[in-house]
Design a protein around this motif. Structure first.
Motif, PDB file in Angstrom:
ATOM      1  N   SER A 388       9.782  -8.287   7.454  1.00  0.00           N
ATOM      2  CA  SER A 388      11.274  -7.741   8.977  1.00  0.00           C
ATOM      3  C   SER A 388      10.402  -7.057   9.945  1.00  0.00           C
ATOM      4  O   SER A 388      11.172  -6.645  11.151  1.00  0.00           O
ATOM      5  CB  SER A 388      12.347  -6.987   8.243  1.00  0.00           C
ATOM      6  N   SER A 389       9.718  -5.853   9.384  1.00  0.00           N
ATOM      7  CA  SER A 389       9.242  -5.093  10.355  1.00  0.00           C
ATOM      8  C   SER A 389       8.026  -4.311  11.393  1.00  0.00           C
ATOM      9  O   SER A 389       7.751  -4.202  11.624  1.00  0.00           O
ATOM     10  CB  SER A 389       9.958  -3.503  10.016  1.00  0.00           C
ATOM     11  N   HIS A 390       7.082  -5.512   9.957  1.00  0.00           N
ATOM     12  CA  HIS A 390       5.427  -5.288  10.572  1.00  0.00           C
ATOM     13  C   HIS A 390       4.821  -6.686  10.926  1.00  0.00           C
ATOM     14  O   HIS A 390       5.527  -7.563  10.405  1.00  0.00           O
ATOM     15  CB  HIS A 390       4.835  -5.206   9.162  1.00  0.00           C
ATOM     16  N   LEU A 391       3.966  -6.265  11.365  1.00  0.00           N
ATOM     17  CA  LEU A 391       2.803  -7.372  11.409  1.00  0.00           C
ATOM     18  C   LEU A 391       1.612  -7.174  11.248  1.00  0.00           C
ATOM     19  O   LEU A 391       1.128  -6.135  11.793  1.00  0.00           O
ATOM     20  CB  LEU A 391       2.755  -7.868  13.522  1.00  0.00           C
ATOM     21  N   TYR A 392       0.612  -7.943  10.570  1.00  0.00           N
ATOM     22  CA  TYR A 392      -0.252  -7.049   9.841  1.00  0.00           C
ATOM     23  C   TYR A 392      -1.710  -8.488   9.883  1.00  0.00           C
ATOM     24  O   TYR A 392      -1.207  -9.594  10.113  1.00  0.00           O
ATOM     25  CB  TYR A 392      -0.159  -7.402   8.110  1.00  0.00           C
ATOM     26  N   ALA A 393      -2.602  -8.290  10.868  1.00  0.00           N
ATOM     27  CA  ALA A 393      -2.975  -8.707  11.210  1.00  0.00           C
ATOM     28  C   ALA A 393      -4.862  -8.224  10.651  1.00  0.00           C
ATOM     29  O   ALA A 393      -4.975  -7.761  10.673  1.00  0.00           O
ATOM     30  CB  ALA A 393      -3.502  -8.530  12.679  1.00  0.00           C
ATOM     31  N   ALA A 394      -5.868  -9.601  10.316  1.00  0.00           N
ATOM     32  CA  ALA A 394      -6.913  -9.208   9.408  1.00  0.00           C
ATOM     33  C   ALA A 394      -8.078  -9.746  10.294  1.00  0.00           C
ATOM     34  O   ALA A 394      -7.485 -11.064  10.646  1.00  0.00           O
ATOM     35  CB  ALA A 394      -6.926 -10.197   8.157  1.00  0.00           C
ATOM     36  N   LEU A 395      -8.881  -8.835  11.236  1.00  0.00           N
ATOM     37  CA  LEU A 395      -9.950  -8.691  12.021  1.00  0.00           C
ATOM     38  C   LEU A 395     -11.223  -8.718  10.672  1.00  0.00           C
ATOM     39  O   LEU A 395     -10.763  -8.465   9.631  1.00  0.00           O
ATOM     40  CB  LEU A 395      -9.878  -8.022  12.782  1.00  0.00           C
ATOM     41  N   ALA A 396     -12.349  -9.019  11.404  1.00  0.00           N
ATOM     42  CA  ALA A 396     -13.517  -9.019  11.189  1.00  0.00           C
ATOM     43  C   ALA A 396     -13.527  -7.226   9.897  1.00  0.00           C
ATOM     44  O   ALA A 396     -14.890  -8.045   8.626  1.00  0.00           O
ATOM     45  CB  ALA A 396     -14.527  -9.552  11.334  1.00  0.00           C
ATOM     46  N   SER A 397     -13.602  -6.294  10.718  1.00  0.00           N
ATOM     47  CA  SER A 397     -13.801  -5.461  10.021  1.00  0.00           C
ATOM     48  C   SER A 397     -13.036  -4.582   9.375  1.00  0.00           C
ATOM     49  O   SER A 397     -12.759  -2.965   9.793  1.00  0.00           O
ATOM     50  CB  SER A 397     -14.818  -4.293  10.843  1.00  0.00           C
ATOM     51  N   ALA A 398     -11.539  -4.881  10.209  1.00  0.00           N
ATOM     52  CA  ALA A 398     -10.073  -3.799  10.179  1.00  0.00           C
ATOM     53  C   ALA A 398      -9.019  -4.925   9.514  1.00  0.00           C
ATOM     54  O   ALA A 398      -9.298  -6.086   9.674  1.00  0.00           O
ATOM     55  CB  ALA A 398     -10.049  -3.346  10.391  1.00  0.00           C
ATOM     56  N   LEU A 399      -7.919  -4.404   8.562  1.00  0.00           N
ATOM     57  CA  LEU A 399      -6.237  -4.644   8.922  1.00  0.00           C
ATOM     58  C   LEU A 399      -5.836  -4.066   9.618  1.00  0.00           C
ATOM     59  O   LEU A 399      -5.825  -2.425   9.952  1.00  0.00           O
ATOM     60  CB  LEU A 399      -6.428  -4.396   7.640  1.00  0.00           C
ATOM     61  N   HIS A 400      -5.060  -3.985  10.448  1.00  0.00           N
ATOM     62  CA  HIS A 400      -4.319  -3.786  11.484  1.00  0.00           C
ATOM     63  C   HIS A 400      -2.913  -3.834  11.149  1.00  0.00           C
ATOM     64  O   HIS A 400      -2.594  -5.051  10.617  1.00  0.00           O
ATOM     65  CB  HIS A 400      -4.711  -4.324  12.849  1.00  0.00           C
ATOM     66  N   SER A 401      -2.370  -3.177  11.902  1.00  0.00           N
ATOM     67  CA  SER A 401      -0.794  -2.818  11.477  1.00  0.00           C
ATOM     68  C   SER A 401       0.165  -2.293  12.891  1.00  0.00           C
ATOM     69  O   SER A 401      -0.170  -1.803  13.116  1.00  0.00           O
ATOM     70  CB  SER A 401      -0.541  -2.249  10.473  1.00  0.00           C
ATOM     71  N   LEU A 402       0.556  -3.374  12.838  1.00  0.00           N
ATOM     72  CA  LEU A 402       2.438  -3.004  13.874  1.00  0.00           C
ATOM     73  C   LEU A 402       3.654  -3.132  12.854  1.00  0.00           C
ATOM     74  O   LEU A 402       4.169  -4.033  12.889  1.00  0.00           O
ATOM     75  CB  LEU A 402       1.785  -4.157  14.837  1.00  0.00           C
ATOM     76  N   ASP A 403       3.808  -1.990  13.125  1.00  0.00           N
ATOM     77  CA  ASP A 403       5.362  -1.171  12.651  1.00  0.00           C
ATOM     78  C   ASP A 403       6.476  -1.330  14.079  1.00  0.00           C
ATOM     79  O   ASP A 403       6.104  -0.732  15.009  1.00  0.00           O
ATOM     80  CB  ASP A 403       4.840   0.340  12.996  1.00  0.00           C
TER      81      ASP A 403
END
Length: 411
Positions: A388-403
């Motif tokens: 509901s509040s976050h987007l999680y994105a998996a890239l080649a060498s990191a997990l990104h979070s948008l709050d």
């Protein structure tokens, strides 16, 4: 018209009626009438009205008052068919956060990083985020208030002799497909309960619903499995590498997406019981326009994306079934993955510079863009997941979070 917490009637000439003859408090209106009045107000007006008095504050904050607005916003958890995905979160708060999704107001962070470049995959189950890293799948609990990932995984699933390519979750199992050609059925209570062997090359894609498993492989076959058997119920020769599969919510059919190198109909629908091709979707795909991700929104609506740089919405009720809307990646980048809120929003992950785009289905132009990778060696976005509040994105060498919970002055 309303003035503060009062409703003032007017004479036929448009002037206010004499004091005491046509004035009443909003709170004196019957609740059903007041509810109909509030349906005409936007989020800002409702927020201001809730500050007028305690009684109005209590009424305005009811979910019923905000439901119409929530259906029109992005990612509020109200799906197109009216299902509420996040019933524990007040709708007023979800509408506030939805404004941040629409305006791109968020805080970016890197909850996880690793040194070796991988092709990670994600699944989100309540307050646990699962991520595949090489041959292992780790589950990280999210803090209930901050939504930050705890440093150490609470669950680890292993067993593949190569990298995990895809995995799916059910209430009782985690089912994973690997580059070793095997499918492992892990009990979520611990241990591997079933090993399904049959593919001769890596299993690129996997979907599972209610004990039914569909897999697709680089060996140019798709296979139909059940949790009650060690051998495939059916093997379908695809004559092309299979990049994506998805089971219909009705469980009667499934869709395969291929590389479009040998067969120029990369999207095909199959009958589960007979393993027979029911139809193909589209006929104007160019060579190499493989389909990398497929997502059912309903039994009749299907989203796809891939090498041809488009997100497409297919309506399976039409005859013939056809694409009814499409959204083009403006920089001509391959689209690796898509996610949807089940209503108005689509999120897509691109092949270059870790670009995530948000789309409003009611328009074709991109709504928001987030560039997550700024390195010279850019990474695709391999997988996306929404809460509901976050987007999680998996890239080649990191997990990104948008709050997207940032405070704004809109209410």
């Amino acid at each position: 018209h309303a003035t503060g917490s009062e409703v003032t009637t007017q004479t036929s000439t448009g002037t206010p009626a004499p004091s005491g003859t046509g004035t009443m408090l909003l709170t004196q209106l019957p609740e059903d009438v007041l509810y109909q009045v509030l349906l005409y107000l936007g989020a800002k007006d409702l927020g201001r009205l809730s500050q007028v008095s305690k009684s109005l504050h209590g009424f305005v904050n009811r979910d019923a008052v905000w439901k119409k607005l929530a259906k029109e916003c992005l990612n509020t958890g109200i799906t197109r068919n009216g299902t509420d995905i996040y019933p524990d979160i007040p709708l007023k708060e979800r509408v506030r956060i939805a404004q941040n999704w629409f305006n791109g107001v968020c805080k970016s962070s890197l909850p996880l990083k690793w040194k070796t470049k991988l092709l990670p995959w994600l699944q989100l189950d309540m307050d646990v985020l699962y991520i595949s890293q090489a041959a292992h799948i780790r589950g990280y609990h999210l803090d209930r208030d901050s939504k930050k990932l705890r440093r150490s995984p609470s669950e680890i699933y292993s067993g593949h002799q190569g990298d995990v390519c895809r995995f799916v979750l059910s209430d009782s199992h985690l089912i994973s497909a690997g580059s070793d050609g095997n499918i492992l059925v892990h009990s979520r209570r611990g241990g591997v309960s079933l090993r399904l062997s049959g593919h001769s090359q890596e299993v690129n894609c996997l979907d599972s619903k209610d004990g039914l498993i569909i897999s697709g492989s680089r060996d140019r076959t798709a296979r139909v499995w059940t949790l009650s058997s060690y051998s495939p119920r059916a093997t379908i020769a695809m004559f092309d590498r299979v990049w994506s599969v998805a089971i219909s919510p009705t469980l009667s059919s499934f869709v395969t997406g291929t590389a479009c190198c040998e067969n120029f109909f990369p999207l095909r629908i199959w009958d589960v019981e007979r393993s027979a091709c029911l139809c193909h979707l589209g006929s104007d795909f160019r060579r190499g326009a493989g389909v990398l991700d497929i997502l059912f929104e309903s039994p009749f609506q299907l989203l796809t994306c891939g090498y041809d740089t488009f997100v497409r919405l297919w309506d399976l009720r039409l005859s013939p079934q056809r694409c009814v809307m499409e959204w083009e990646e403006p920089h001509d980048s391959t689209l690796y993955c898509i996610q949807t809120d089940g209503n108005n929003m689509i999120a897509s992950g691109s092949s270059l510079y870790g670009v995530v785009r948000l789309w409003d289905k009611r328009q074709t132009k991109c709504l928001q863009v987030f560039q997550l990778s700024r390195d010279a060696a850019s990474s695709p976005v391999y997988c996306l997941r929404l809460s509901s509040s976050h987007l999680y994105a998996a890239l080649a060498s990191a997990l990104h979070s948008l709050d997207f919970r940032q405070n704004t002055t809109s209410s």
